[in-house]
Design an enzyme around this catalytic site. Sequence first.
Site, PDB file in Angstrom:
ATOM      1  N   HIS A  82      -4.817   8.191  -0.669  1.00 29.01           N
ATOM      2  CA  HIS A  82      -4.250   8.691   0.583  1.00 29.01           C
ATOM      3  C   HIS A  82      -4.634   7.770   1.722  1.00 29.01           C
ATOM      4  CE1 HIS A  82      -2.485  11.879   3.051  1.00 29.01           C
ATOM      5  NE2 HIS A  82      -3.331  11.448   3.977  1.00 29.01           N
ATOM      6  N   ASP A 161      -1.032  23.770   6.611  1.00 31.33           N
ATOM      7  CA  ASP A 161      -1.190  22.430   7.199  1.00 31.33           C
ATOM      8  C   ASP A 161       0.109  21.980   7.864  1.00 31.33           C
ATOM      9  OD1 ASP A 161      -2.521  19.823   7.649  1.00 31.33           O
ATOM     10  OD2 ASP A 161      -0.885  19.153   6.372  1.00 31.33           O
ATOM     11  N   ARG A 168      -0.094  20.277  16.185  1.00 28.20           N
ATOM     12  CA  ARG A 168      -1.015  19.212  16.612  1.00 28.20           C
ATOM     13  C   ARG A 168      -0.231  18.012  17.121  1.00 28.20           C
ATOM     14  NH1 ARG A 168      -4.013  17.891  11.508  1.00 28.20           N
ATOM     15  NH2 ARG A 168      -5.087  16.359  12.786  1.00 28.20           N
ATOM     16  N   SER A 183      -6.963  18.690   6.907  1.00 29.67           N
ATOM     17  CA  SER A 183      -5.534  18.518   6.638  1.00 29.67           C
ATOM     18  C   SER A 183      -5.343  17.629   5.397  1.00 29.67           C
ATOM     19  CB  SER A 183      -4.882  17.876   7.872  1.00 29.67           C
ATOM     20  OG  SER A 183      -3.650  17.301   7.577  1.00 29.67           O
ATOM     21  N   LYS A 187      -4.596  18.949   1.111  1.00 31.71           N
ATOM     22  CA  LYS A 187      -3.415  18.486   0.352  1.00 31.71           C
ATOM     23  C   LYS A 187      -3.834  17.698  -0.891  1.00 31.71           C
ATOM     24  CE  LYS A 187      -1.804  16.815   4.149  1.00 31.71           C
ATOM     25  NZ  LYS A 187      -1.200  16.380   5.386  1.00 31.71           N
TER      26      LYS A 187
HETATM   27  N1  URA Z   1      -2.623  12.606   7.818  1.00 40.64           N
HETATM   28  C1  URA Z   1      -2.637  13.929   7.487  1.00 40.64           C
HETATM   29  O1  URA Z   1      -2.147  14.316   6.447  1.00 40.64           O
HETATM   30  N2  URA Z   1      -3.212  14.788   8.334  1.00 40.64           N
HETATM   31  C2  URA Z   1      -3.771  14.423   9.506  1.00 40.64           C
HETATM   32  O2  URA Z   1      -4.279  15.263  10.208  1.00 40.64           O
HETATM   33  C3  URA Z   1      -3.743  13.050   9.843  1.00 40.64           C
HETATM   34  C4  URA Z   1      -3.173  12.153   8.973  1.00 40.64           C
END
Ligand code: URA
Length: 368
Positions: A82, A161, A168, A183, A187
């Site tokens: 990620h 999220d 956000r 967040s 995931k």
């Molecule tokens: N990527 C994400 O999935 N969440 C965030 O808060 C910032 C970057």
Amino acid sequence: MRFIELIEKKRDGHRLNQAEITFFIEGTTKGTIPEYQLSALLMAIYFQGMDEEESFHLTKAILESGSVIDLSAIDGIKVDKHSTGGVGDKTTLALAPLVASMGAKMAKLSGRGLGHTGGTLDKLESIPGFNIALSETAFNQQVNTLGVALAGQTSDIAPADKLLYALRDVTGTVPSIPLIASSIMSKKLASGADVIVLDVKVGDGAFMKDIEEARKLSHLMIRIGEQYGKKVSAFLTNMSEPLGFAIGNRLEVIEAIQTLKNQGPEDFTNLVIELAAVLTVKAGLFKDVNAAKKEALNHLKNGLAYQKFEAFVAAQEGDLNAFDALEVGASTAIYADQDGVVSQMATLELGLRSDASRRRSTNQRRPD
Ligand code: URA
């Protein structure tokens, strides 16, 4: 429990307990808390922060707002990666087939672009026909046979999220360490991989502008992952200039292809090799990082990584001939009017321009 009490508690710098955090996230998912109150709490978290325990509870509550993918039908150790989001960040496009060519099982769910940062799905969809909507069975089968599959994150993964991120994004509360960590990790944990490498971007074009902040974010995400028995590593990588030379979906796919043929930009190639090495070592495929790096470079040179990319695109119905036949937009070289050295780049601005042009071409509007 009254939500205003949570807002006041956090506003005044106090900790939220697990029951309160669960109430916050359940109320978000069910739609029982108005957005103005959620936004106020997000702003309070942005200013007052959250400690490690609050961040664990927040991650757990977001994770449990949806379902967890079961990858047990895939043999062996599953790997995932990620990025916290960068400009010109096409890493997954090259990394996924490369590690698959080295024997890893890359089962990856990806998202769309966020703000000034591009999304892997948008990039892959610039290949005509590319299908990101794989069923669970097709996804698992493809990882088992090919070593790599990439699908769009479904709405039942961490739905809280999605709702919070949208708020956000328009309330200036994205760059908060506990909010980013929960967040991302909710995931990643929902996506079911055993080994996760995090590419934490730092600099003008990243959400984290400061290296110390990026380090804190990395440590927090590693500890959250470890709580769930995952092997998590994090890299801090430079986003004070775009990664590679290309920004924009189609151009980035072209650059990823060049990199898979070992003809890509040095910074991007090095990053892909480093990440591939750590992922494959943590997956138990190589004894040490140096051996894995050597093998990764070999696979870029001997065509195995690119062959895996071709097979991966074909398996997901993408048409590389049609992609090659598409016209590339006109380019203009801009020369400096005096000699000098480029000491810094307005990376964020470049990302925003690319986001604006993408939205124009797809008729999307970003809320002000
Ligand atoms: N990527 C994400 O999935 N969440 C965030 O808060 C910032 C970057």
